[in-house]
Design a protein around this motif. Sequence first.
Motif, PDB file in Angstrom:
ATOM      1  N   ALA A 212       0.843  -1.193   0.000  1.00 39.63           N
ATOM      2  CA  ALA A 212       0.000   0.000   0.000  1.00 39.63           C
ATOM      3  C   ALA A 212       0.878   1.243   0.000  1.00 39.63           C
ATOM      4  O   ALA A 212       1.942   1.279   0.637  1.00 39.63           O
ATOM      5  CB  ALA A 212      -0.910   0.010   1.222  1.00 39.63           C
ATOM      6  N   LEU A 221      -3.435   0.329  -3.552  1.00 45.76           N
ATOM      7  CA  LEU A 221      -2.978  -1.038  -3.344  1.00 45.76           C
ATOM      8  C   LEU A 221      -2.326  -1.544  -4.624  1.00 45.76           C
ATOM      9  O   LEU A 221      -2.853  -1.332  -5.723  1.00 45.76           O
ATOM     10  CB  LEU A 221      -4.151  -1.954  -2.998  1.00 45.76           C
ATOM     11  N   ALA A 243     -11.531  -2.920  -1.724  1.00 43.79           N
ATOM     12  CA  ALA A 243     -10.797  -1.656  -1.676  1.00 43.79           C
ATOM     13  C   ALA A 243     -11.270  -0.702  -2.767  1.00 43.79           C
ATOM     14  O   ALA A 243     -11.408   0.507  -2.546  1.00 43.79           O
ATOM     15  CB  ALA A 243      -9.300  -1.916  -1.814  1.00 43.79           C
ATOM     16  N   TRP A 248     -10.268   3.128  -2.955  1.00 44.12           N
ATOM     17  CA  TRP A 248      -8.831   2.986  -3.130  1.00 44.12           C
ATOM     18  C   TRP A 248      -8.493   2.858  -4.618  1.00 44.12           C
ATOM     19  O   TRP A 248      -9.303   2.382  -5.412  1.00 44.12           O
ATOM     20  CB  TRP A 248      -8.317   1.737  -2.426  1.00 44.12           C
ATOM     21  N   GLU A 295      -7.751  -1.027   8.308  1.00 39.92           N
ATOM     22  CA  GLU A 295      -8.745  -0.906   7.235  1.00 39.92           C
ATOM     23  C   GLU A 295      -8.814  -2.172   6.392  1.00 39.92           C
ATOM     24  O   GLU A 295      -9.911  -2.672   6.082  1.00 39.92           O
ATOM     25  CB  GLU A 295      -8.409   0.296   6.348  1.00 39.92           C
ATOM     26  N   LEU A 296      -7.651  -2.700   6.021  1.00 40.66           N
ATOM     27  CA  LEU A 296      -7.650  -3.904   5.182  1.00 40.66           C
ATOM     28  C   LEU A 296      -8.141  -5.119   5.968  1.00 40.66           C
ATOM     29  O   LEU A 296      -8.817  -5.992   5.405  1.00 40.66           O
ATOM     30  CB  LEU A 296      -6.259  -4.158   4.625  1.00 40.66           C
ATOM     31  N   MET A 299     -11.785  -5.235   5.796  1.00 37.07           N
ATOM     32  CA  MET A 299     -12.236  -5.734   4.493  1.00 37.07           C
ATOM     33  C   MET A 299     -12.131  -7.241   4.426  1.00 37.07           C
ATOM     34  O   MET A 299     -13.046  -7.936   3.949  1.00 37.07           O
ATOM     35  CB  MET A 299     -11.393  -5.116   3.374  1.00 37.07           C
TER      36      MET A 299
END
Length: 304
Positions: A212, A221, A243, A248, A295-296, A299
């Motif tokens: 990232a 990403l 994302a 993103w 954050e990831l 997800m």
Amino acid sequence: MTALVFLDPSHPAGRVADAASPQLSVLDQGVTRGDGVFESALYTGGVVRKLEAHLARMAVSAASCDLSMPSAEAWRAAIATAVAAYDAARPSSGPGAAAGTAGDTHEAVVKLVATRGLESAGHGTSWVAVSPASELGRRQRTAGVAVVLLDRGYDSTVAERAPWLLMGAKTLSYAVNMAALRHARRNGADDVIFVSSDGRVLEGPTSTVLLAVRDGDTKRLITPMLETGILPGTTQGAIFAAAEAAGWELGYGPLVPQHLMEADAVWLVSSVRLLAPVNSLDGIDIARDARLHEELTAMVDAIR
């Protein structure tokens, strides 16, 4: 504890077998030659995660190997039988969370294997095995991993030049991958990122590389290009979809080791260990952005 179910035309829901007893011929070509394909999926909260993506990738791997395999419907039926048998044989993981329900936090690995079978049989051998997930993998999601870069011995264009090498197929021939991991551990590391002989970042022995980069409010990403002969990551694909929906930007290499050193965060991504942050490369500490990881991780936790 392992639940074992063989795919058998005479048993539409799969044939339950005793994993503690001999079941496979020593002459099966999956044993003698590593001639077969496999997938490993995470089972938790009553769901086999990304099942359709795993079945689709396994079909592609089988086609690459000219391997005849049971239908997706047969796999789904055998998987359902296997996870039901696994859940029936273990206790619940906590108060109010019965085995195999949405609140169940226990994690297991669902392994799908298809071999070419006996040379004289004219058909393959296929089975589903469900067993507890490694505690080490869960720890590495938060603790992270120390990684060494290893030369894979091929350049980044070999997949196009030499399709018989089966680059990008998930085959049973994992001896080199396991040797790479042993080499890393002998040298004080946890894992490996392979690099091509012409300097491109490829993948881990059992994972996809993900990095990232922040640029102001923009988050991007990036993962290596599939054209380099890496295995398409089912978890990486699911993360990219989530994302992108979250705004993103996405990118696909080409990457060199310096990109990893300069990134705001790097992960090794896989279906069972999920998202393991990379702490160091070849003994050099690299950035680890806690907010990006959070954050990831959210997800990944939402993937079904």
